[in-house]
Design a protein around this motif. Structure first.
Motif, PDB file in Angstrom:
ATOM      1  N   ALA A  75     -10.164  -2.628   2.414  1.00  0.00           N
ATOM      2  CA  ALA A  75     -10.426  -2.357   1.284  1.00  0.00           C
ATOM      3  C   ALA A  75     -11.428  -3.556   2.279  1.00  0.00           C
ATOM      4  O   ALA A  75     -12.166  -3.611   1.190  1.00  0.00           O
ATOM      5  CB  ALA A  75     -10.195  -2.000   0.312  1.00  0.00           C
ATOM      6  N   GLU A 125      -2.415   2.901  -2.787  1.00  0.00           N
ATOM      7  CA  GLU A 125      -3.696   2.052  -2.874  1.00  0.00           C
ATOM      8  C   GLU A 125      -4.570   1.775  -0.842  1.00  0.00           C
ATOM      9  O   GLU A 125      -2.984   1.434  -0.613  1.00  0.00           O
ATOM     10  CB  GLU A 125      -4.236   1.114  -3.872  1.00  0.00           C
ATOM     11  CG  GLU A 125      -3.519   1.145  -4.666  1.00  0.00           C
ATOM     12  CD  GLU A 125      -4.204   1.520  -6.387  1.00  0.00           C
ATOM     13  OE1 GLU A 125      -5.954   1.918  -5.205  1.00  0.00           O
ATOM     14  OE2 GLU A 125      -4.109   2.733  -6.918  1.00  0.00           O
ATOM     15  N   ARG A 126      -5.402   1.837  -1.309  1.00  0.00           N
ATOM     16  CA  ARG A 126      -5.956   1.980  -0.052  1.00  0.00           C
ATOM     17  C   ARG A 126      -5.510   0.096   1.125  1.00  0.00           C
ATOM     18  O   ARG A 126      -5.122  -0.654   0.089  1.00  0.00           O
ATOM     19  CB  ARG A 126      -7.174   1.972   0.150  1.00  0.00           C
ATOM     20  CG  ARG A 126      -7.959   1.963   1.400  1.00  0.00           C
ATOM     21  CD  ARG A 126      -9.825   1.562   1.607  1.00  0.00           C
ATOM     22  NE  ARG A 126     -10.252   1.319   2.503  1.00  0.00           N
ATOM     23  CZ  ARG A 126     -11.266   1.311   2.531  1.00  0.00           C
ATOM     24  NH1 ARG A 126     -12.099   0.905   1.101  1.00  0.00           N
ATOM     25  NH2 ARG A 126     -11.941   0.846   3.867  1.00  0.00           N
ATOM     26  N   THR A 127      -5.433  -0.004   1.722  1.00  0.00           N
ATOM     27  CA  THR A 127      -4.558  -1.477   2.713  1.00  0.00           C
ATOM     28  C   THR A 127      -5.582  -2.580   2.036  1.00  0.00           C
ATOM     29  O   THR A 127      -6.725  -2.014   2.022  1.00  0.00           O
ATOM     30  CB  THR A 127      -4.094  -1.518   3.791  1.00  0.00           C
ATOM     31  OG1 THR A 127      -5.513  -1.179   4.730  1.00  0.00           O
ATOM     32  CG2 THR A 127      -3.510  -0.632   4.062  1.00  0.00           C
ATOM     33  N   SER A 134       2.513   1.607  -3.024  1.00  0.00           N
ATOM     34  CA  SER A 134       1.665   1.795  -4.678  1.00  0.00           C
ATOM     35  C   SER A 134       0.005   2.610  -4.137  1.00  0.00           C
ATOM     36  O   SER A 134      -0.063   3.908  -5.577  1.00  0.00           O
ATOM     37  CB  SER A 134       0.462   0.549  -5.154  1.00  0.00           C
ATOM     38  OG  SER A 134      -0.003   0.279  -3.418  1.00  0.00           O
ATOM     39  N   SER A 185       0.731  -1.398   0.347  1.00  0.00           N
ATOM     40  CA  SER A 185       0.322  -0.255   0.154  1.00  0.00           C
ATOM     41  C   SER A 185       0.951   1.111   0.105  1.00  0.00           C
ATOM     42  O   SER A 185       0.757   1.996  -0.970  1.00  0.00           O
ATOM     43  CB  SER A 185      -0.679  -0.204   1.324  1.00  0.00           C
ATOM     44  OG  SER A 185      -1.241   0.740   1.216  1.00  0.00           O
ATOM     45  N   TYR A 200      -0.231  -5.207  -8.104  1.00  0.00           N
ATOM     46  CA  TYR A 200       0.887  -3.564  -7.812  1.00  0.00           C
ATOM     47  C   TYR A 200       2.212  -4.012  -9.363  1.00  0.00           C
ATOM     48  O   TYR A 200       2.506  -3.137  -9.623  1.00  0.00           O
ATOM     49  CB  TYR A 200       1.161  -3.741  -7.007  1.00  0.00           C
ATOM     50  CG  TYR A 200       2.246  -2.085  -6.483  1.00  0.00           C
ATOM     51  CD1 TYR A 200       2.151  -0.963  -7.087  1.00  0.00           C
ATOM     52  CD2 TYR A 200       3.462  -2.345  -6.456  1.00  0.00           C
ATOM     53  CE1 TYR A 200       3.166   0.188  -7.494  1.00  0.00           C
ATOM     54  CE2 TYR A 200       4.665  -1.242  -6.344  1.00  0.00           C
ATOM     55  CZ  TYR A 200       4.567  -0.189  -6.659  1.00  0.00           C
ATOM     56  OH  TYR A 200       4.877   0.694  -6.779  1.00  0.00           O
ATOM     57  N   ALA A 235      -3.220  -8.650  -4.206  1.00  0.00           N
ATOM     58  CA  ALA A 235      -2.962  -7.326  -4.374  1.00  0.00           C
ATOM     59  C   ALA A 235      -1.159  -7.391  -4.772  1.00  0.00           C
ATOM     60  O   ALA A 235      -0.816  -5.580  -5.761  1.00  0.00           O
ATOM     61  CB  ALA A 235      -2.960  -6.354  -2.871  1.00  0.00           C
TER      62      ALA A 235
END
Length: 173
Positions: free
Chosen positions: A68, A62-64, A60, A57, A118, A114
């Motif tokens: 999420a 992005e949200r973990t 990236s 996260s 990524y 995830a």
């Protein structure tokens, strides 16, 4: 060799060990601390996934996966989105109790997915980007990815060893 393919293969390998470790694992065995002070299997599996999630996260943006996917509720673990157990003492390890041991595998799978997603977005040049200049030499994105994967593999190996100590399980090798 394609660097992203190599990283993807390595990232998926902890799942290959997690599955047999979780197969038939009882809640009692999952939460037993070998020697009454070593990390429990549940904590090791949780930590392997969480460190991967938090660090992916951070890279990236992005949200973990933890937040999420509402994994705190799904696992019954009351930890913050960026908490992955770094520095936990024996009392904190003992306090981590999951309500659904089998879901630890699903959580790890989501974190691996995830990470793999990524990695697929990265170019060779992006793998060379410095992400932490505080070390000598500075840490690149590629080196950090290897570190994330290595940490997960180490903790899954510890979980397999702990399973043998706790209930006599053997990987069968």
């Amino acid at each position: 060799m394609d660097t992203r393919a190599l990283l993807t293969d390595a990232a998926r390998r902890p799942l290959d060990l997690a599955r047999p470790v979780l197969d038939g694992l009882t809640p009692e065995a999952a939460h037993t601390l070998p020697g009454d002070r070593a990390n429990s299997i549940a904590w090791l599996l949780w930590h392997a996934a969480r460190q991967m999630d938090v660090q992916t996260s951070a890279l990236s943006g992005e949200r973990t996966v933890w937040a999420a996917g509402d994994w705190a509720a799904r696992l019954g673990v009351d930890r913050e989105s960026n908490d992955f157990g770094f520095g936990d003492d024996v009392d904190a390890v003992r306090a981590l109790r999951v309500t659904d041991v089998a879901a630890l595998g699903a959580h790890l799978e989501a974190c691996v997915a995830a990470l793999v997603a990524y990695v697929a977005t990265l170019s060779d040049d992006e793998l060379d980007d410095v992400v932490d200049p505080s070390y000598t030499p500075p840490v690149t994105r590629g080196v950090r990815l290897v570190s994330i994967i290595d940490d997960a593999a180490i903790h899954l190996g510890q979980a397999a060893y702990a399973r043998g100590l706790v209930d006599g399980w053997s990987y069968g090798v």
